[in-house]
Design a protein around this motif. Structure first.
Motif, PDB file in Angstrom:
ATOM      1  N   MET A  55       0.938  -1.072  -0.171  1.00  0.00           N
ATOM      2  CA  MET A  55      -0.062   0.089   0.118  1.00  0.00           C
ATOM      3  C   MET A  55       0.916   1.413   0.028  1.00  0.00           C
ATOM      4  SD  MET A  55      -2.964  -0.963   2.659  1.00  0.00           S
ATOM      5  CE  MET A  55      -4.049   0.502   2.532  1.00  0.00           C
ATOM      6  N   GLY A  56       2.237   1.193   0.159  1.00  0.00           N
ATOM      7  CA  GLY A  56       3.089   2.036   0.243  1.00  0.00           C
ATOM      8  C   GLY A  56       2.527   3.208   1.018  1.00  0.00           C
ATOM      9  N   GLU A  57       2.639   4.567   0.345  1.00  0.00           N
ATOM     10  CA  GLU A  57       2.261   5.880   1.291  1.00  0.00           C
ATOM     11  C   GLU A  57       0.924   5.868   1.667  1.00  0.00           C
ATOM     12  OE1 GLU A  57       4.141   9.092  -0.873  1.00  0.00           O
ATOM     13  OE2 GLU A  57       6.022   8.488  -0.253  1.00  0.00           O
ATOM     14  N   MET A  58      -0.129   4.901   1.201  1.00  0.00           N
ATOM     15  CA  MET A  58      -1.355   4.955   1.574  1.00  0.00           C
ATOM     16  C   MET A  58      -1.727   4.336   2.825  1.00  0.00           C
ATOM     17  SD  MET A  58      -2.607   6.809  -0.676  1.00  0.00           S
ATOM     18  CE  MET A  58      -4.431   6.634  -0.534  1.00  0.00           C
ATOM     19  N   ALA A  59      -0.675   3.836   3.431  1.00  0.00           N
ATOM     20  CA  ALA A  59      -0.709   3.176   4.769  1.00  0.00           C
ATOM     21  C   ALA A  59       0.159   3.358   5.704  1.00  0.00           C
ATOM     22  CB  ALA A  59      -0.854   1.732   4.697  1.00  0.00           C
ATOM     23  N   VAL A  60      -0.033   3.448   7.153  1.00  0.00           N
ATOM     24  CA  VAL A  60       0.821   3.776   8.133  1.00  0.00           C
ATOM     25  C   VAL A  60       0.467   2.606   9.343  1.00  0.00           C
ATOM     26  CG1 VAL A  60       1.922   5.061  10.028  1.00  0.00           C
ATOM     27  CG2 VAL A  60       1.629   6.202   7.739  1.00  0.00           C
ATOM     28  N   SER A  61       1.633   1.702   9.555  1.00  0.00           N
ATOM     29  CA  SER A  61       1.125   0.889  10.527  1.00  0.00           C
ATOM     30  C   SER A  61       2.128   1.024  11.557  1.00  0.00           C
ATOM     31  CB  SER A  61       1.148  -0.673   9.914  1.00  0.00           C
ATOM     32  OG  SER A  61       1.142  -1.403  10.963  1.00  0.00           O
ATOM     33  N   VAL A  62       1.879   1.085  12.956  1.00  0.00           N
ATOM     34  CA  VAL A  62       2.837   1.196  14.075  1.00  0.00           C
ATOM     35  C   VAL A  62       2.996  -0.226  14.678  1.00  0.00           C
ATOM     36  CG1 VAL A  62       2.054   3.500  15.047  1.00  0.00           C
ATOM     37  CG2 VAL A  62       0.757   1.458  15.858  1.00  0.00           C
ATOM     38  N   LEU A  63       4.032  -0.652  15.295  1.00  0.00           N
ATOM     39  CA  LEU A  63       4.531  -1.746  15.664  1.00  0.00           C
ATOM     40  C   LEU A  63       3.695  -2.235  16.898  1.00  0.00           C
ATOM     41  CD1 LEU A  63       8.427  -1.545  15.331  1.00  0.00           C
ATOM     42  CD2 LEU A  63       7.025  -3.210  14.122  1.00  0.00           C
ATOM     43  N   GLY A  64       3.228  -3.472  16.761  1.00  0.00           N
ATOM     44  CA  GLY A  64       2.594  -4.005  18.149  1.00  0.00           C
ATOM     45  C   GLY A  64       3.242  -5.063  18.658  1.00  0.00           C
ATOM     46  N   ASN A  65       2.863  -5.720  19.593  1.00  0.00           N
ATOM     47  CA  ASN A  65       3.654  -6.554  20.309  1.00  0.00           C
ATOM     48  C   ASN A  65       3.914  -8.058  19.426  1.00  0.00           C
ATOM     49  OD1 ASN A  65       0.879  -6.695  21.308  1.00  0.00           O
ATOM     50  ND2 ASN A  65       1.404  -8.718  22.264  1.00  0.00           N
ATOM     51  N   HIS A  66       3.025  -8.121  18.873  1.00  0.00           N
ATOM     52  CA  HIS A  66       2.819  -9.335  17.902  1.00  0.00           C
ATOM     53  C   HIS A  66       4.005  -9.170  16.874  1.00  0.00           C
ATOM     54  CE1 HIS A  66      -0.007 -12.004  19.937  1.00  0.00           C
ATOM     55  NE2 HIS A  66      -0.681 -11.172  20.192  1.00  0.00           N
ATOM     56  N   ASP A  67       3.900  -8.002  16.310  1.00  0.00           N
ATOM     57  CA  ASP A  67       4.880  -7.712  15.126  1.00  0.00           C
ATOM     58  C   ASP A  67       6.465  -7.661  15.846  1.00  0.00           C
ATOM     59  OD1 ASP A  67       2.926  -6.712  13.615  1.00  0.00           O
ATOM     60  OD2 ASP A  67       2.476  -4.956  14.583  1.00  0.00           O
ATOM     61  N   LEU A  68       6.541  -7.167  16.847  1.00  0.00           N
ATOM     62  CA  LEU A  68       7.791  -7.421  17.481  1.00  0.00           C
ATOM     63  C   LEU A  68       8.248  -8.955  18.191  1.00  0.00           C
ATOM     64  CD1 LEU A  68       7.481  -4.216  20.301  1.00  0.00           C
ATOM     65  CD2 LEU A  68       9.178  -4.433  18.165  1.00  0.00           C
ATOM     66  N   HIS A  69       7.143  -9.592  18.429  1.00  0.00           N
ATOM     67  CA  HIS A  69       7.391 -10.997  18.655  1.00  0.00           C
ATOM     68  C   HIS A  69       8.201 -11.781  17.222  1.00  0.00           C
ATOM     69  CE1 HIS A  69       6.933 -15.124  19.680  1.00  0.00           C
ATOM     70  NE2 HIS A  69       6.022 -15.274  18.820  1.00  0.00           N
ATOM     71  N   LEU A  70       7.607 -11.440  15.987  1.00  0.00           N
ATOM     72  CA  LEU A  70       8.030 -11.738  14.910  1.00  0.00           C
ATOM     73  C   LEU A  70       9.495 -11.499  14.704  1.00  0.00           C
ATOM     74  CD1 LEU A  70       8.022 -13.085  12.219  1.00  0.00           C
ATOM     75  CD2 LEU A  70       7.001 -10.853  11.125  1.00  0.00           C
ATOM     76  N   LEU A  71       9.844 -10.054  14.932  1.00  0.00           N
ATOM     77  CA  LEU A  71      11.138  -9.415  14.932  1.00  0.00           C
ATOM     78  C   LEU A  71      11.947 -10.192  15.952  1.00  0.00           C
ATOM     79  CD1 LEU A  71      10.486  -5.736  14.463  1.00  0.00           C
ATOM     80  CD2 LEU A  71      10.980  -7.340  12.761  1.00  0.00           C
ATOM     81  N   ALA A  72      11.740 -10.762  17.159  1.00  0.00           N
ATOM     82  CA  ALA A  72      12.315 -11.451  18.122  1.00  0.00           C
ATOM     83  C   ALA A  72      12.839 -12.734  17.684  1.00  0.00           C
ATOM     84  CB  ALA A  72      11.790 -11.509  19.215  1.00  0.00           C
ATOM     85  N   ILE A  73      11.851 -13.350  16.732  1.00  0.00           N
ATOM     86  CA  ILE A  73      12.155 -14.723  16.158  1.00  0.00           C
ATOM     87  C   ILE A  73      13.189 -14.606  15.236  1.00  0.00           C
ATOM     88  CG2 ILE A  73      11.231 -16.621  14.934  1.00  0.00           C
ATOM     89  CD1 ILE A  73       8.463 -16.139  16.287  1.00  0.00           C
ATOM     90  N   ALA A  74      12.955 -13.448  14.552  1.00  0.00           N
ATOM     91  CA  ALA A  74      13.920 -13.354  13.334  1.00  0.00           C
ATOM     92  C   ALA A  74      15.183 -13.204  13.835  1.00  0.00           C
ATOM     93  CB  ALA A  74      13.351 -12.144  12.283  1.00  0.00           C
ATOM     94  N   ALA A  75      15.449 -12.361  14.877  1.00  0.00           N
ATOM     95  CA  ALA A  75      16.806 -12.167  15.947  1.00  0.00           C
ATOM     96  C   ALA A  75      17.202 -13.225  16.622  1.00  0.00           C
ATOM     97  CB  ALA A  75      16.450 -10.930  16.641  1.00  0.00           C
ATOM     98  N   GLY A  76      16.529 -14.286  16.659  1.00  0.00           N
ATOM     99  CA  GLY A  76      16.910 -15.319  17.356  1.00  0.00           C
ATOM    100  C   GLY A  76      16.719 -15.224  18.702  1.00  0.00           C
ATOM    101  N   ALA A  77      15.901 -14.211  19.250  1.00  0.00           N
ATOM    102  CA  ALA A  77      15.592 -14.061  20.705  1.00  0.00           C
ATOM    103  C   ALA A  77      14.467 -14.817  21.097  1.00  0.00           C
ATOM    104  CB  ALA A  77      15.186 -12.521  20.799  1.00  0.00           C
TER     105      ALA A  77
END
Length: 274
Positions: A55-77
Motif C-alpha cells: 500500500m506504500g504511502e497510503m498506509a501507516v502501521s505502528v509496531l505492536g507486540n505481535h509484530d515485535l514477537h516476529l522480529l524477535a524470532i527473526a533475531a534469534g531471541a
C-alpha cells in the motif's frame, strides 16, 4: 483525502479486504492507519504483511507486540516453535525483505491532532515526548545492532517510567508502554498480567487512559491491543481492537467524523497461535 484507522489484523487478511471494500465504496482514495499487530494468530500473516507493505504511502502501521514477537524470532531471541502462520514468512523468498520492512515501522505516529500507538501511553508522557521516546527505540530497531536489542527487549522491569532511565532499561520501558500497556497505577506503574476487560482490573490499578493526571488527556489517542476492552470511542480515545481473530469484528473509524465501519469475522479468521 480521508483517513481511516483500523484495529488489530493479526493475519486476518480476508476480513481486512472486506472492510476496505466497504470503505472504498465511500472513499475510493482512502488512506489507512493501522494500530499494529499485523501478524500472528490469524492464518495469513505473510500475505497481510505483503498487502500492507504494498500500500506504500497510503498506509501507516505502528509496531505492536505481535509484530515485535516476529522480529524477535527473526533475531534469534525467541524460539521457532509453534509459529503457525509466521512460518510462511520465514519460508518465503521475500521473507527477509518483509522483516526489514517491518522493523522500520514506527512505534508512534501523530497527525491531525491524533496520536496512534498500539497499546497505550504512559501517564507521564505528552504527545511530543511519546513521539521522541518512540524514535529512540525506532533508531535502534532500524540500526545495525537491532538483533542485539531484541535479545534484551523482553521483561517487565522497570515498571515505572523515570526520565533518567538509560540503556536497555529505558528502551524496554518505552516498548512496554507503547505495545503492552493495559492497566497502570495512578503514578504510572505498569501491570502486565491482567488481560481481561475493565471489570477485571487488579487492585490498585486502572486502565491507563483513566489516570487522572495523564498528560495526554486533552489529546486523542488511537490504539488497539486490548480485544477484551473492545470498541471504545470517547473524545480522547479510539480503542479499535474488536477481536477479529477471535471471531468478532474488524473495525475502522474515519478520523474526520468518526464514522464507524465493521465486518463480522466469524468463520473468516481462526487463530492458530496462542
Amino acid at each position: 483525502m480521508k483517513t481511516y484507522a483500523i484495529g488489530d489484523i493479526q493475519g486476518c487478511l480476508e476480513p481486512l479486504k472486506m472492510l476496505m471494500k466497504k470503505i472504498e465504496h465511500d472513499t475510493p482514495d482512502a488512506r489507512y492507519l493501522f494500530a499494529g499487530d499485523l501478524v500472528n494468530r490469524g492464518p495469513h500473516s505473510l500475505e497481510t504483511l505483503r498487502f500492507v507493505r504494498d500500500m506504500g504511502e497510503m498506509a501507516v502501521s505502528v509496531l505492536g507486540n505481535h509484530d515485535l514477537h516476529l522480529l524477535a524470532i527473526a533475531a534469534g531471541a525467541r524460539k521457532k516453535e509453534r509459529l503457525g502462520s509466521l512460518q510462511a514468512i520465514f519460508d518465503a523468498p521475500d521473507g527477509d525483505e518483509l522483516i526489514d520492512w517491518l522493523r522500520r515501522r514506527p512505534l508512534a505516529y501523530a497527525e491531525s491532532g491524533m496520536l496512534l500507538v498500539h497499546a497505550g501511553v504512559l501517564p507521564q508522557w505528552t504527545v511530543e515526548q511519546t513521539l521522541m521516546l518512540a524514535k529512540e527505540v525506532e533508531s535502534v530497531l532500524q540500526g545495525p545492532d537491532w538483533m542485539v536489542f531484541m535479545q534484551e527487549m523482553y521483561g517487565d522491569q522497570p515498571a515505572t517510567w523515570q526520565d533518567d532511565l538509560t540503556g536497555t532499561d529505558r528502551l524496554r520501558c518505552i516498548v512496554n508502554g507503547l505495545t503492552r500497556l493495559r492497566f497502570c497505577s495512578e503514578d504510572g506503574e505498569m501491570e502486565f498480567d491482567a488481560k481481561e476487560g475493565l471489570s477485571e482490573a487488579p487492585a490498585g490499578f486502572i486502565p491507563w487512559f483513566d489516570v487522572k493526571a495523564r498528560q495526554t488527556k486533552n489529546d486523542t489517542i488511537i490504539f488497539g491491543h486490548w480485544s477484551a476492552l473492545g470498541l471504545l470511542l470517547r473524545p480522547d480515545l479510539m480503542a479499535l481492537d474488536t477481536g477479529c481473530v477471535w471471531g468478532r469484528q474488524l473495525t475502522a473509524v474515519r478520523l474526520d467524523d468518526r464514522a464507524l465501519y465493521q465486518v463480522d469475522c466469524q468463520g473468516l479468521c481462526t487463530p492458530d497461535v496462542f
